[in-house]
Write a protein that holds these residues in place. Structure first.
Motif, PDB file in Angstrom:
ATOM      1  N   TRP A  43     -63.258  72.618 -35.915  1.00  0.00           N
ATOM      2  CA  TRP A  43     -64.603  72.385 -35.406  1.00  0.00           C
ATOM      3  C   TRP A  43     -64.813  73.053 -34.059  1.00  0.00           C
ATOM      4  N   HIS A  44     -63.850  72.933 -33.146  1.00  0.00           N
ATOM      5  CA  HIS A  44     -63.990  73.455 -31.780  1.00  0.00           C
ATOM      6  C   HIS A  44     -62.713  74.222 -31.435  1.00  0.00           C
ATOM      7  N   PRO A  45     -62.689  75.544 -31.634  1.00  0.00           N
ATOM      8  CA  PRO A  45     -61.462  76.317 -31.432  1.00  0.00           C
ATOM      9  C   PRO A  45     -60.872  76.215 -30.021  1.00  0.00           C
ATOM     10  N   ALA A  46     -61.712  76.175 -29.001  1.00  0.00           N
ATOM     11  CA  ALA A  46     -61.190  76.092 -27.632  1.00  0.00           C
ATOM     12  C   ALA A  46     -60.474  74.763 -27.398  1.00  0.00           C
ATOM     13  N   LEU A  47     -61.031  73.696 -27.913  1.00  0.00           N
ATOM     14  CA  LEU A  47     -60.402  72.386 -27.778  1.00  0.00           C
ATOM     15  C   LEU A  47     -59.102  72.333 -28.573  1.00  0.00           C
ATOM     16  N   PHE A  48     -59.100  72.940 -29.742  1.00  0.00           N
ATOM     17  CA  PHE A  48     -57.893  73.012 -30.566  1.00  0.00           C
ATOM     18  C   PHE A  48     -56.805  73.804 -29.844  1.00  0.00           C
ATOM     19  N   ASP A  49     -57.171  74.945 -29.238  1.00  0.00           N
ATOM     20  CA  ASP A  49     -56.201  75.756 -28.497  1.00  0.00           C
ATOM     21  C   ASP A  49     -55.617  74.993 -27.316  1.00  0.00           C
ATOM     22  N   THR A  50     -56.459  74.261 -26.607  1.00  0.00           N
ATOM     23  CA  THR A  50     -55.987  73.479 -25.464  1.00  0.00           C
ATOM     24  C   THR A  50     -55.026  72.384 -25.904  1.00  0.00           C
ATOM     25  N   ALA A  51     -55.368  71.687 -26.964  1.00  0.00           N
ATOM     26  CA  ALA A  51     -54.498  70.627 -27.474  1.00  0.00           C
ATOM     27  C   ALA A  51     -53.174  71.203 -27.956  1.00  0.00           C
ATOM     28  N   LEU A  52     -53.226  72.352 -28.628  1.00  0.00           N
ATOM     29  CA  LEU A  52     -52.012  73.001 -29.096  1.00  0.00           C
ATOM     30  C   LEU A  52     -51.120  73.401 -27.918  1.00  0.00           C
ATOM     31  N   PHE A  53     -51.723  73.918 -26.851  1.00  0.00           N
ATOM     32  CA  PHE A  53     -50.960  74.295 -25.667  1.00  0.00           C
ATOM     33  C   PHE A  53     -50.287  73.079 -25.025  1.00  0.00           C
ATOM     34  N   VAL A  54     -51.006  71.996 -24.895  1.00  0.00           N
ATOM     35  CA  VAL A  54     -50.441  70.784 -24.272  1.00  0.00           C
ATOM     36  C   VAL A  54     -49.283  70.242 -25.114  1.00  0.00           C
TER      37      VAL A  54
END
Length: 75
Positions: A43-54
């Motif tokens: 749904w929200h690629p930027a939020l997904f990328d941030t969560a994946l990084f964390v």
């Protein structure tokens, strides 16, 4: 875990080093997920990328505690 890492005479906080490692792994994993087509379902690629990084950062930091060459020598 030691207080700091000595990289070419510069003392660096281990958490900063783990963040750089996690960022590199994140970029590689992101490219794989793009090619597989997972981002079409996100749904929200930027939020997904941030969560994946964390998540990767926490994983790298947790695994670093088990690496023998990063342990403090016993005196």
């Amino acid at each position: 875990m030691i207080g700091e890492l000595n990289i070419e005479g510069v003392f660096v906080a281990p958490l900063a080093v783990w963040a750089v490692v996690a960022f590199g792994v994140n970029q590689l994993l992101r490219q794989v997920l793009i090619r597989v087509g997972l981002y079409r379902m996100v749904w929200h690629p930027a939020l997904f990328d941030t969560a994946l990084f964390v998540i990767l950062w926490a994983l790298v930091a947790a695994l670093s505690a088990h690496l023998p060459f990063l342990q403090e020598p016993v005196r």
